[in-house]
Design a protein around this motif. Structure first.
Motif, mmCIF file in Angstrom:
data_model
loop_
_atom_site.group_PDB
_atom_site.id
_atom_site.type_symbol
_atom_site.label_atom_id
_atom_site.label_comp_id
_atom_site.label_asym_id
_atom_site.label_seq_id
_atom_site.Cartn_x
_atom_site.Cartn_y
_atom_site.Cartn_z
ATOM 1 N N ASP A 247 0.857 -1.188 0.000
ATOM 2 C CA ASP A 247 0.000 0.000 0.000
ATOM 3 C C ASP A 247 0.895 1.241 0.000
ATOM 4 O OD1 ASP A 247 -2.329 1.430 -0.088
ATOM 5 O OD2 ASP A 247 -2.890 1.104 2.010
ATOM 6 N N PHE A 248 0.296 2.393 -0.331
ATOM 7 C CA PHE A 248 1.029 3.654 -0.407
ATOM 8 C C PHE A 248 0.598 4.569 0.734
ATOM 9 C CE2 PHE A 248 1.134 1.958 -4.662
ATOM 10 C CZ PHE A 248 2.353 2.358 -5.184
ATOM 11 N N TYR A 249 1.576 5.188 1.404
ATOM 12 C CA TYR A 249 1.301 6.142 2.475
ATOM 13 C C TYR A 249 2.054 7.440 2.214
ATOM 14 C CZ TYR A 249 -1.273 3.093 5.672
ATOM 15 O OH TYR A 249 -2.242 2.299 6.249
ATOM 16 N N PRO A 250 1.373 8.616 2.280
ATOM 17 C CA PRO A 250 2.016 9.907 2.008
ATOM 18 C C PRO A 250 2.671 10.498 3.260
ATOM 19 C CG PRO A 250 -0.334 10.235 2.279
ATOM 20 C CD PRO A 250 -0.094 8.752 2.431
ATOM 21 N N TRP A 251 3.700 9.827 3.756
ATOM 22 C CA TRP A 251 4.335 10.276 4.987
ATOM 23 C C TRP A 251 5.098 11.597 4.809
ATOM 24 C CZ3 TRP A 251 3.777 9.197 9.920
ATOM 25 C CH2 TRP A 251 3.290 7.944 10.329
ATOM 26 N N ILE A 252 5.637 11.826 3.623
ATOM 27 C CA ILE A 252 6.463 13.024 3.404
ATOM 28 C C ILE A 252 5.606 14.113 2.781
ATOM 29 C CG2 ILE A 252 8.521 13.945 2.273
ATOM 30 C CD1 ILE A 252 9.677 11.138 2.322
ATOM 31 N N PHE A 253 5.549 15.270 3.437
ATOM 32 C CA PHE A 253 4.692 16.360 2.994
ATOM 33 C C PHE A 253 5.095 16.835 1.596
ATOM 34 C CE2 PHE A 253 3.950 20.980 2.658
ATOM 35 C CZ PHE A 253 2.562 20.967 2.715
ATOM 36 N N ASP A 254 4.086 17.066 0.763
ATOM 37 C CA ASP A 254 4.276 17.627 -0.573
ATOM 38 C C ASP A 254 5.063 16.698 -1.499
ATOM 39 O OD1 ASP A 254 3.406 19.721 -2.115
ATOM 40 O OD2 ASP A 254 5.280 20.842 -1.971
ATOM 41 N N ALA A 255 5.102 15.416 -1.169
ATOM 42 C CA ALA A 255 5.796 14.427 -2.008
ATOM 43 C C ALA A 255 4.835 13.302 -2.358
ATOM 44 C CB ALA A 255 7.027 13.878 -1.290
ATOM 45 N N LYS A 256 5.215 12.482 -3.317
ATOM 46 C CA LYS A 256 4.392 11.332 -3.705
ATOM 47 C C LYS A 256 4.323 10.320 -2.563
ATOM 48 C CE LYS A 256 3.627 12.302 -8.144
ATOM 49 N NZ LYS A 256 2.307 12.326 -8.778
ATOM 50 N N SER A 285 9.913 0.072 3.195
ATOM 51 C CA SER A 285 9.715 0.661 1.868
ATOM 52 C C SER A 285 10.015 -0.359 0.782
ATOM 53 C CB SER A 285 10.600 1.894 1.696
ATOM 54 O OG SER A 285 11.943 1.608 2.003
ATOM 55 N N SER A 286 9.170 -0.364 -0.221
ATOM 56 C CA SER A 286 9.338 -1.232 -1.384
ATOM 57 C C SER A 286 9.096 -0.366 -2.615
ATOM 58 C CB SER A 286 8.346 -2.400 -1.314
ATOM 59 O OG SER A 286 8.468 -3.241 -2.433
ATOM 60 N N ASP A 287 9.906 0.687 -2.714
ATOM 61 C CA ASP A 287 9.708 1.726 -3.718
ATOM 62 C C ASP A 287 11.044 2.003 -4.411
ATOM 63 O OD1 ASP A 287 9.091 4.242 -5.057
ATOM 64 O OD2 ASP A 287 7.370 4.380 -3.700
ATOM 65 N N HIS A 288 11.038 1.946 -5.733
ATOM 66 C CA HIS A 288 12.277 2.108 -6.497
ATOM 67 C C HIS A 288 12.739 3.556 -6.563
ATOM 68 C CE1 HIS A 288 10.254 3.986 -9.983
ATOM 69 N NE2 HIS A 288 9.226 3.207 -9.646
ATOM 70 N N ARG A 289 11.867 4.516 -6.238
ATOM 71 C CA ARG A 289 12.202 5.926 -6.392
ATOM 72 C C ARG A 289 13.098 6.423 -5.250
ATOM 73 N NH1 ARG A 289 6.054 7.729 -6.861
ATOM 74 N NH2 ARG A 289 6.016 6.134 -5.228
ATOM 75 N N SER A 290 13.919 7.425 -5.556
ATOM 76 C CA SER A 290 14.736 8.060 -4.531
ATOM 77 C C SER A 290 13.898 9.101 -3.800
ATOM 78 C CB SER A 290 15.956 8.739 -5.162
ATOM 79 O OG SER A 290 15.552 9.835 -5.972
ATOM 80 N N LEU A 291 14.433 9.600 -2.685
ATOM 81 C CA LEU A 291 13.725 10.628 -1.928
ATOM 82 C C LEU A 291 13.495 11.862 -2.790
ATOM 83 C CD1 LEU A 291 12.566 11.706 0.712
ATOM 84 C CD2 LEU A 291 14.885 12.379 1.384
ATOM 85 N N GLU A 292 14.485 12.240 -3.581
ATOM 86 C CA GLU A 292 14.349 13.414 -4.447
ATOM 87 C C GLU A 292 13.270 13.197 -5.502
ATOM 88 O OE1 GLU A 292 17.193 11.903 -3.734
ATOM 89 O OE2 GLU A 292 18.049 13.396 -2.355
ATOM 90 N N LEU A 294 10.587 11.506 -5.315
ATOM 91 C CA LEU A 294 9.233 11.556 -4.766
ATOM 92 C C LEU A 294 8.630 12.954 -4.844
ATOM 93 C CD1 LEU A 294 9.627 9.319 -1.574
ATOM 94 C CD2 LEU A 294 8.423 8.730 -3.679
ATOM 95 N N TYR A 295 9.488 13.970 -4.964
ATOM 96 C CA TYR A 295 9.001 15.347 -5.048
ATOM 97 C C TYR A 295 8.667 15.760 -6.487
ATOM 98 C CZ TYR A 295 10.348 16.151 -0.182
ATOM 99 O OH TYR A 295 10.450 16.100 1.185
ATOM 100 N N PHE A 296 9.042 14.941 -7.467
ATOM 101 C CA PHE A 296 8.753 15.282 -8.866
ATOM 102 C C PHE A 296 7.286 14.976 -9.163
ATOM 103 C CE2 PHE A 296 13.405 14.064 -9.960
ATOM 104 C CZ PHE A 296 13.849 15.218 -9.325
ATOM 105 N N THR A 297 6.597 15.904 -9.785
ATOM 106 C CA THR A 297 5.164 15.722 -10.060
ATOM 107 C C THR A 297 4.897 14.577 -11.028
ATOM 108 O OG1 THR A 297 5.298 17.399 -11.804
ATOM 109 C CG2 THR A 297 4.623 18.140 -9.599
ATOM 110 N N ASP A 298 5.870 14.271 -11.892
ATOM 111 C CA ASP A 298 5.664 13.210 -12.881
ATOM 112 C C ASP A 298 6.304 11.897 -12.451
ATOM 113 O OD1 ASP A 298 8.261 14.042 -13.065
ATOM 114 O OD2 ASP A 298 8.339 14.090 -15.266
ATOM 115 N N SER A 299 6.699 11.791 -11.185
ATOM 116 C CA SER A 299 7.356 10.580 -10.690
ATOM 117 C C SER A 299 6.314 9.606 -10.158
ATOM 118 C CB SER A 299 8.360 10.932 -9.593
ATOM 119 O OG SER A 299 8.921 9.768 -9.042
ATOM 120 N N GLU A 300 5.960 8.632 -10.982
ATOM 121 C CA GLU A 300 4.979 7.625 -10.582
ATOM 122 C C GLU A 300 5.668 6.299 -10.308
ATOM 123 O OE1 GLU A 300 1.969 8.316 -9.915
ATOM 124 O OE2 GLU A 300 1.945 10.352 -10.737
ATOM 125 N N TYR A 301 5.069 5.504 -9.425
ATOM 126 C CA TYR A 301 5.643 4.202 -9.115
ATOM 127 C C TYR A 301 5.526 3.277 -10.318
ATOM 128 C CZ TYR A 301 6.352 -0.400 -7.170
ATOM 129 O OH TYR A 301 6.813 -1.669 -6.957
#
Length: 357
Positions: A247-256, A285-292, A294-301
């Motif tokens: 499942d996905f949780y938006p723990w980081i404000f203003d990020a994916k 975490s089971s997410d291939h994206r970096s922390l940076e 996650l802040y990109f608007t077009d960064s989808e899992y």
């Protein structure tokens, strides 16, 4: 009957859980019935101790006796599915989110939310949602920017949550007519005649006119993840644990939102007449994206992308408390940690039900 030698660090409850026995007192009783007088014990077990334990068939029989005598420390759901009835979600809740850097508190946010059950329509639960009493670092903010934001958001509330029978948040819609909200937002300009406020209000008006943005903006919150996430649709597998799920949780404000691999565990009662049911949720975490990224608007899992050294490294731990009588939510305590090269970012989340409606 089987002879078992206790390992270092094991307690009687550890062995009971390994055997899938629902009350540890019955394991002590079984041992004392089958051992010599000198081997009987009343307290806990010790390393190297010879313990007489029941066979699989005997465990089934003992568990049947435990349940018949209403002395099980576990309330196992029928077919592994917990009987959540989401109309009992109605009430007022206190939310506290505390943000840390290592062990230093950076910011503490508090507010209250209200859920009013608005009936079942076309097979879906309908709730009216509103938020109020916003505080930062235990103080009510009276800055111009915060006052403007609160006045604008109060114009929009209440909004309607639409929930399916499994507790999944399907949609969020406005309850007021768009033109009425726009008119009320325009009236706020009388209190804030400056250009910044005017621009802010115009952006709010554009958001209100776009129903897709409204639904996405309000659905993608940490609160909604805890109240209507996949957690409620997961069955127990063997004994007290569920199988792994995602499942996905938006723990980081203003990020994916971050994708986690979760497992739920039904916890034992503290006492036999415990009025709360406790379920633990652990996630990594089971997410291939970096922390940076996650802040990109077009960064989808992307479920085909591989985990790399740059992928986000974090963990999630939560305990859900429910009233045993109707499985309504009582409290949720959660912690998130994100591990970086130089520091650990942490956030604590607390949801407490303060009234039933």
């Amino acid at each position: 009957m089987i002879i078992y030698y206790v390992k270092s660090g094991q307690s009687l409850i550890d062995v009971s859980n390994t055997l899938l026995l629902e009350n540890l007192e019955y394991l002590r009783e079984y041992h004392n019935q089958h051992c010599s007088l000198s081997e009987r014990f009343e307290g806990d077990i010790v390393p190297g101790m010879k313990l007489y334990i029941p066979s699989l068939q005997e465990i089934r029989e003992i568990n049947g006796k435990i349940r018949a005598e209403n002395k099980s420390f576990y309330d196992f759901p029928v077919n592994g599915k917990f009987p959540f009835d989401f109309k009992f979600w109605t009430g007022i809740y206190q939310i506290t989110q505390t943000i840390f850097s290592d062990d230093t508190i950076l910011t503490k946010y508090e507010n209250k939310v209200r859920l009013d059950f608005d009936g079942i329509k076309n097979g879906y639960y309908h709730f009216l949602f509103s938020a109020f009493d916003f505080r930062k670092n235990e103080n009510i903010s009276d800055t111009k920017v915060d006052t403007l934001a609160k006045m604008c958001i109060e114009v929009i509330y209440p909004i309607r949550y639409i929930i399916d029978p499994e507790g999944k948040l399907i949609d969020i819609v406005l309850t007021k007519k768009t033109e009425d909200i726009v008119s009320e937002l325009d009236s706020i300009k009388n209190f804030f005649p400056d250009q910044y406020s005017s621009d802010y209000i115009e952006k709010m008006k554009e958001t209100v006119k776009n129903t897709g943005i409204i639904s996405h903006k309000f659905k993608n919150t940490l609160l909604n993840s805890f109240l209507f996430g996949a957690f409620y649709r997961i069955r127990l597998a063997d004994w007290t644990d569920s199988k792994a799920y995602y499942d996905f949780y938006p723990w980081i404000f203003d990020a994916k939102p971050i994708r986690f691999e979760f497992q739920n565990t039904l916890l034992a009662k503290d006492i036999l007449d415990d009025e709360r049911v406790k379920i633990q949720q652990k996630g990594i975490s089971s997410d291939h994206r970096s922390l940076e990224e996650l802040y990109f608007t077009d960064s989808e899992y992307n479920d085909k992308a591989e985990i790399t050294e740059k992928s986000i490294d974090c963990e999630h731990f939560a305990e859900y408390f429910f009233k045993r009588e109707n499985w309504s939510p009582y409290k949720i305590e959660a912690r998130f940690q994100c591990f970086g090269d130089e520091s650990t970012e942490r956030e604590d989340f607390l949801l407490e039900r303060i009234t039933d409606n």
